[in-house]
Motif scaffolding. Structure first.
Motif, PDB file in Angstrom:
ATOM      1  N   SER A 244       0.831  -1.211   0.000  1.00 42.34           N
ATOM      2  CA  SER A 244       0.000   0.000   0.000  1.00 42.34           C
ATOM      3  C   SER A 244       0.859   1.252   0.000  1.00 42.34           C
ATOM      4  O   SER A 244       0.592   2.210  -0.727  1.00 42.34           O
ATOM      5  CB  SER A 244      -0.930   0.013   1.219  1.00 42.34           C
TER       6      SER A 244
ATOM      7  N   ASN B   9      -0.214   6.185  -3.471  1.00 50.30           N
ATOM      8  CA  ASN B   9      -0.455   6.171  -2.029  1.00 50.30           C
ATOM      9  C   ASN B   9       0.665   6.862  -1.260  1.00 50.30           C
ATOM     10  O   ASN B   9       0.419   7.615  -0.314  1.00 50.30           O
ATOM     11  CB  ASN B   9      -0.598   4.725  -1.541  1.00 50.30           C
TER      12      ASN B   9
ATOM     13  N   TRP C  84      -6.210   1.312   2.683  1.00 49.06           N
ATOM     14  CA  TRP C  84      -5.765   0.817   1.378  1.00 49.06           C
ATOM     15  C   TRP C  84      -5.525  -0.691   1.416  1.00 49.06           C
ATOM     16  O   TRP C  84      -5.797  -1.388   0.443  1.00 49.06           O
ATOM     17  CB  TRP C  84      -4.488   1.537   0.952  1.00 49.06           C
ATOM     18  N   SER C  85      -5.010  -1.193   2.535  1.00 44.75           N
ATOM     19  CA  SER C  85      -4.788  -2.638   2.672  1.00 44.75           C
ATOM     20  C   SER C  85      -6.122  -3.375   2.635  1.00 44.75           C
ATOM     21  O   SER C  85      -6.259  -4.417   1.974  1.00 44.75           O
ATOM     22  CB  SER C  85      -4.063  -2.937   3.991  1.00 44.75           C
TER      23      SER C  85
ATOM     24  N   SER D 109      -7.405  -3.528  -0.877  1.00 44.00           N
ATOM     25  CA  SER D 109      -6.774  -4.562  -1.712  1.00 44.00           C
ATOM     26  C   SER D 109      -7.356  -5.934  -1.423  1.00 44.00           C
ATOM     27  O   SER D 109      -7.538  -6.751  -2.330  1.00 44.00           O
ATOM     28  CB  SER D 109      -5.261  -4.571  -1.492  1.00 44.00           C
TER      29      SER D 109
END
Length: 578
Positions: free
Chosen positions: A99, A105, A404-405, A408
């Motif tokens: 990320s 990012n 963001w993790s 994903s």
């Protein structure tokens, strides 16, 4: 001093290692397989994060557990739970690294930290207090303070992240003094961030929006002017337009409802923030002792931030265009580099995260030079003050990385694909725009990304609308429903980066911001569907639908809302007391 240097060295080392990590993307094929394999369980990770966020009021823990849930699901092979736990944890670590290794990012995290440094330096130079005192003379009431915040939000139209991080710190001292809750400030910021950036014809959003529109029309064999279609969708962006109007209505009428009413009443009585917290906040923003207050100590660095942002966006887009393969566009840019079309195309192709980081760094240098030249700080003191401002935003960086993790994980699980499949049903044509809006809001709420939702839905919505009713106006309405539904769902989502940055900019507890804002977003979303997309889907002219929607918004706000203050005397007492 030595401990600070060690901490800085370690932080720099860790950041460097993270940025050097290998980036791995979930493939579309894996998402398709997993959406079928896990079925309804694909919604578990975002659901866990959202529910825990409301229960625990701890975003970091909630996002971590939600992401870990998804990682473990992806590693499950039979009933070997121990193996799945170990591999799930390793998968989580890799996703966190990936990320931050992503250039976009990394640029966002860096510009958040650097803008925090600029704002802190401006405060210690006396600029923030001077601006606050100047605004306080104009924004003397709850109404004018909210309207001033709204106007500032409209002024920073070109990017939602910049909006959240610039407007909040400027207006926070003013709204605190007058007795406006941090929750309401965060809402006004959030309501003028993505909604206005999504509408603006020059912004960091328009490239994605126009690109998706063009690709979707090409997929059905229709050659169209994608930018022209974008312009035609603007009157149909009911949620964007209504949420902007809603801010004005609640500000002018001083009416609130739901959790926001309680927050505002507490703020008027100075119960929203503990005295110790207020003292701590004011100490952070208090200028260095003996500094002569000057609004130029704020206007020059912040003005430089905005001006350099516009220049950086143009240069970034210009570089991308000149390095591309569109020879016609390159020739157009070379012949008329400052034409409206050239500027619009440059902004469309710009890398916003890099441009904002560049402009924030340039503004930082200007602020440091000002501080040193005016003998407010030595060079070492100015740099330390700048770094000190970053520390308060480290938690924001952590939250963004976790968000963001989780994104994903959700992408690899195929959560969005699953939601699209189960929500696609045979319905009357006039309900299609409303369904697209609802579907977009659900996906954006669950995934926390408006961009991702637009990317998922646009290729589906335009061909579907065209197949049901090839009349261009109907397709345009359905196109607007994608763009608007994505922003509505993103506005409600506690895992959205814009929502996170809005609460950061306002200095508001993130979950308190979500809990108060979601009622307002749902209220405006309901009006958007009933008085916007359903009538528009029936073929009623937008120039009839839009005024009726605004009138309905005003009437329903007056019915649902209650006056925050019990009497004019109480308002005057609160203002005079401060």
């Amino acid at each position: 001093m030595e401990r600070k240097r060690v901490t800085l060295f370690i932080s720099t080392l860790i950041t460097t290692l993270l940025l050097c990590s290998t980036l791995v993307f979930a493939t579309e094929e894996a998402a398709t397989i997993n959406s079928t394999k896990f079925g309804i369980w694909t919604i578990l990770p975002p659901l866990v994060s959202i529910i825990l966020a409301f229960i625990t009021k701890n975003v970091v823990v909630s996002l971590f557990i939600g992401t870990m849930t998804g990682c473990i699901m992806l590693q499950l092979n039979g009933f070997n739970i121990v193996f799945a736990l170990i591999q799930g944890f390793l998968d989580f670590v890799q996703r966190a690294l990936n990320s931050l290794a992503d250039p976009w990012n990394a640029g966002i995290v860096l510009q958040v930290l650097v803008i925090g440094g600029v704002i802190h330096l401006v405060a210690k130079m006396g600029g923030a207090k001077a601006i606050a005192e100047a605004l306080a003379k104009k924004a003397k009431s709850v109404k004018s303070a909210q309207l001033t915040t709204w106007l500032l939000g409209l002024a920073v139209f070109f990017d939602d992240y910049a909006n959240a991080l610039i407007v909040g710190p400027i207006m926070r001292p003013v709204t605190d003094k007058i007795g406006i809750s941090r929750e309401k400030l965060a809402f006004v910021i959030d309501a003028t961030a993505a909604p206005i950036a999504g509408l603006a014809i020059i912004s960091t959003w328009i490239g994605l929006e126009v690109g998706l529109i063009g690709d979707a029309f090409n997929s059905i064999g229709q050659e169209v002017d994608a930018f022209g279609i974008f312009l035609k969708t603007i009157p149909y962006r009911f949620y964007n337009l209504l949420i902007l109007a809603f801010v004005v209505i609640t500000a002018v009428t001083v009416r609130e409802f739901g959790p926001m009413l309680k927050a505002e009443r507490r703020a008027r009585r100075r119960q929203v923030i503990a005295e110790a917290e207020v003292a701590s906040t004011m100490k952070e923003l208090e200028p260095k002792e003996g500094v002569k207050l000057s609004i130029w100590n704020a206007l020059i660095p912040i003005g430089a931030l905005i001006i350099f942002s516009l220049i950086s966006f143009y240069y970034s887009g210009w570089t991308a265009i000149m390095g591309g393969e569109d020879l016609v566009l390159q020739q157009t840019i070379e012949n008329s580099p400052v034409s409206f079309y050239a500027i619009q195309q440059a902004f469309s192709n710009a890398d916003a995260s890099v441009a904002l980081f560049q402009s924030a760094l340039a503004a930082s240098i200007i602020a440091i030079v000002m501080a040193v030249s005016k003998k407010i700080f030595t060079l070492s003191e100015a740099i330390e003050t700048w770094i000190e401002g970053m520390k308060g935003l480290l938690i924001t960086g952590v939250i963004l990385i976790l968000a963001w993790s989780l994104s994903s994980v959700i992408k690899e699980l195929g959560t969005a694909m699953y939601l699209v499949e189960i929500l696609k049903v045979a319905i009357p044509a006039f309900l299609l725009p409303a369904l697209i809006f609802i579907l977009g809001s659900i996906i954006a709420f669950a995934t926390g990304t408006a961009y991702g939702t637009m990317g998922i839905l646009m290729p589906l919505a335009i061909p579907l609308a065209y197949a049901i009713n090839p009349e261009m106006n109907f397709v345009i309405i359905s196109t607007s429903a994608v763009l608007t539904g994505a922003i509505f769902g993103d506005h409600c989502s506690p895992i959205s980066d814009t929502t996170i940055l809005s609460s950061t900019g306002a200095g508001c507890n993130h979950i308190d911001h979500v809990k108060t804002q979601i009622w307002y977003s749902l209220f405006v979303g309901f009006i958007t569907i009933v008085f916007g997309y359903i009538p528009a889907g029936l073929g009623i002219s937008v120039w009839i639908v839009l005024p009726i929607a605004f009138i309905a918004l005003f009437i329903l706000t007056m019915i649902a809302g209650k006056k925050v203050e019990s009497s004019q005397e109480e308002i005057e007492y609160i203002i005079n007391e401060n």
